[in-house]
Write a protein that holds these residues in place. Structure first.
Motif, short mmCIF file in Angstrom:
data_model
loop_
_atom_site.label_atom_id
_atom_site.label_comp_id
_atom_site.label_asym_id
_atom_site.label_seq_id
_atom_site.Cartn_x
_atom_site.Cartn_y
_atom_site.Cartn_z
N VAL A 258 0.85 -1.19 0.00
CA VAL A 258 0.00 0.00 0.00
C VAL A 258 0.88 1.24 0.00
N GLN A 259 0.68 2.11 -0.97
CA GLN A 259 1.51 3.29 -1.14
C GLN A 259 0.69 4.55 -0.99
N ARG A 260 1.12 5.44 -0.10
CA ARG A 260 0.48 6.76 0.01
C ARG A 260 0.87 7.61 -1.19
N CYS A 261 -0.09 8.36 -1.70
CA CYS A 261 0.13 9.23 -2.85
C CYS A 261 0.95 10.45 -2.44
N MET A 262 2.07 10.68 -3.13
CA MET A 262 2.92 11.82 -2.83
C MET A 262 2.22 13.15 -3.09
N VAL A 263 1.37 13.17 -4.11
CA VAL A 263 0.66 14.42 -4.44
C VAL A 263 -0.30 14.80 -3.32
N HIS A 264 -0.97 13.79 -2.73
CA HIS A 264 -1.85 14.08 -1.60
C HIS A 264 -1.06 14.59 -0.39
N LEU A 265 0.11 14.01 -0.17
CA LEU A 265 0.94 14.48 0.95
C LEU A 265 1.38 15.92 0.73
N ILE A 266 1.70 16.26 -0.51
CA ILE A 266 2.06 17.65 -0.83
C ILE A 266 0.89 18.58 -0.52
N ARG A 267 -0.32 18.18 -0.94
CA ARG A 267 -1.50 19.02 -0.68
C ARG A 267 -1.72 19.19 0.82
N ASN A 268 -1.52 18.10 1.58
CA ASN A 268 -1.71 18.19 3.03
C ASN A 268 -0.68 19.10 3.69
N SER A 269 0.55 19.10 3.18
CA SER A 269 1.61 19.89 3.82
C SER A 269 1.57 21.36 3.44
N VAL A 270 1.16 21.69 2.23
CA VAL A 270 1.17 23.10 1.82
C VAL A 270 0.09 23.91 2.53
N LYS A 271 -0.82 23.22 3.24
CA LYS A 271 -1.80 23.95 4.05
C LYS A 271 -1.11 24.79 5.12
N TYR A 272 0.11 24.39 5.47
CA TYR A 272 0.85 25.09 6.53
C TYR A 272 1.90 26.04 5.96
N VAL A 273 1.85 26.26 4.64
CA VAL A 273 2.87 27.08 3.97
C VAL A 273 2.20 28.29 3.32
N PRO A 274 2.74 29.51 3.53
CA PRO A 274 2.19 30.69 2.86
C PRO A 274 2.27 30.53 1.34
N ALA A 310 10.81 26.73 9.61
CA ALA A 310 9.84 27.76 10.04
C ALA A 310 8.41 27.27 9.93
N TYR A 311 8.20 26.13 9.21
CA TYR A 311 6.84 25.61 9.02
C TYR A 311 6.77 24.18 9.58
N PRO A 312 6.77 24.05 10.91
CA PRO A 312 6.80 22.71 11.54
C PRO A 312 5.59 21.84 11.18
N GLY A 313 4.43 22.47 10.96
CA GLY A 313 3.25 21.71 10.58
C GLY A 313 3.45 20.98 9.27
N ALA A 314 4.07 21.67 8.31
CA ALA A 314 4.31 21.08 7.00
C ALA A 314 5.34 19.95 7.10
N ILE A 315 6.40 20.19 7.87
CA ILE A 315 7.45 19.17 8.02
C ILE A 315 6.90 17.93 8.71
N ASP A 316 6.01 18.14 9.71
CA ASP A 316 5.46 17.01 10.47
C ASP A 316 4.67 16.05 9.56
N VAL A 317 3.98 16.59 8.55
CA VAL A 317 3.25 15.73 7.61
C VAL A 317 4.19 14.71 6.98
N TRP A 318 5.38 15.17 6.60
CA TRP A 318 6.33 14.30 5.92
C TRP A 318 7.08 13.38 6.89
#
Length: 412
Positions: A258-274, A310-318
């Motif tokens: 089972v592989q998580r989609c990288m594109v979905h992870l990007i979408r989840n992480s950019v929520k924490y990025v200006p 500076a964006y710990p929320g985004a890093i935590d997703v990864w």
């Protein structure tokens, strides 16, 4: 000159006609076509009668109305395949005047190709109504279009229950939402779609399912269903982050990766990025999951964490999902390129949205009917072609200890 692409359903129908009628000449083929057009016209006329009376044949409502069905009348019409006798339904008070073949009209030679095109292209009710008006010079209601086009529902039911291949190398799962009217309110419904890549490298949509929400329990039911329809093994499933979906898939197919989609992870992480940092942030991520080796991936990830601290929320997703990034490097680059994203099934949903965005659907059948016709159109475009670089994918699977025996088993 290359052989022109043809609709696979048309080729299948043609083969059945040839097998059944054994035509020896053009005249024999014309006679075969007349046999096909006759039931088509009669089925659509029955749909018009249902709409005219307001109920279907043998419905209990027939006992409570003065106007009822009154058998059939014979009519000879002229088609592009020659003269044809059909049975036209009648009602008791004689008020039924078919729109498809009006009273006193006998020449319908111009409509066959357009009628077939309406079914094959999956037009919306509005588009079908406009096409009918273009053909005949009169308009029909959406309800009448629905009654007439309901003849596709038996094909849909057969397609939903058809046997599947015993093994799929890659499967992509995803949901999209659309709106269905329920009496006086509208509700969002999740459309579950599964796209599979066969061992030969061709695309196949395994089915469509509806539910009011997306949940791991519904996905479990779907995986159970496709197993019952003949699927014995799946090598890879690419998915988004629905909680419990990974465990659910592995409960039904224990050997699946089972592989998580990288594109979905990007979408989840950019929520924490200006927004001003979106582009450099995603470029830095591409160096992580697109690195040429696992060692290079780890090095790029350490640099990424320092650069975007500076964006710990985004890093935590990864950090939480980094095992899915590392997992990519268990396989060759050709396999990684296929499995890292669910874009293939999201592209199908994009095609669905082109016909569902026009408004709410009156019921589930109306939605499924339209999506089924859309799938036929997509499969016509795919035309059974192999995925690009599929030979390299199979070679990399064959040299992998986890897949070698399974590949040989299902290629025999």
């Amino acid at each position: 000159m290359a052989k022109p692409k043809r609709n696979p359903y048309s080729e299948e129908l043609a083969n059945k006609i040839i097998e059944e009628y054994q035509p020896k000449s053009v005249e024999d083929m014309q006679d075969a076509l007349k046999d096909i057009f006759g039931p088509m016209f009669e089925s659509m006329l029955k749909g018009e009668m249902n709409h005219h009376l307001g109920y279907e044949s043998n419905d209990k409502a027939e006992k409570d109305t003065e106007n009822r069905r009154n058998g059939y009348g014979k009519k000879n019409i002229h088609t592009s395949s020659g003269a044809l006798d059909i049975q036209v339904p009648r009602d008791r008070d004689g008020s039924f005047n078919p729109k498809l073949i009006p009273k006193r009209k006998k020449d319908v030679s111009a409509i066959e190709s357009k009628v077939i095109a309406m079914y094959a292209r999956g037009m919306s009710q509005r588009d079908i109504s406009s096409t009918v008006e273009d053909i005949y010079g009169f308009s029909v209601s959406h309800d009448m279009v629905s009654d007439i086009t309901d003849s596709v529902l038996p094909d849909l039911e057969e397609w939903q229950a058809r046997p599947l291949s015993n093994c799929y190398a890659f499967v992509f799962v995803d949901c999209m939402y659309t709106t269905i009217r329920n009496q006086y309110e509208t509700k969002k419904y999740a459309v579950y779609t599964i796209l599979g890549y066969t061992m030969e490298g061709t695309k196949e949509i395994l089915g469509l399912w509806l539910n009011e929400t997306e949940s791991k329990h519904k996905w479990m039911q779907i995986f159970d269903e496709i197993k019952a329809r003949g699927v014995e093994d799946i090598f890879f499933i690419s998915m988004d982050g629905v909680s419990g979906l990974e465990e659910g898939a592995q409960a039904i197919f224990p050997n699946v990766v089972v592989q998580r989609c990288m594109v979905h992870l990007i979408r989840n992480s950019v929520k924490y990025v200006p927004s001003k940092d979106y582009k450099p942030f995603t470029q830095a991520l591409r160096k992580v999951y697109g690195a040429p080796s696992l060692k290079a991936c780890h090095s790029a990830f350490e640099s990424f964490k320092q650069q975007w601290a500076a964006y710990p929320g985004a890093i935590d997703v990864w950090i939480r999902n980094f095992n899915h990034v590392e997992q990519l490097y268990d396989y060759g680059s050709a396999i990684r390129k296929v499995m890292y994203t669910t874009n293939a099934v999201e592209s199908i949903h994009s095609s669905f949205r082109k016909v569902t965005k026009k408004g709410a659907f009156p019921n589930e059948n109306a939605l499924l009917k339209l999506l089924f016709l859309r799938i036929r159109e997509l499969e016509d475009k795919w035309d059974g072609g192999h995925l690009r670089n599929w030979a390299m994918v199979m070679n990399q699977l064959l040299v992998h200890d986890h897949f070698k025996d399974r590949v040989l088993k299902y290629l025999e």
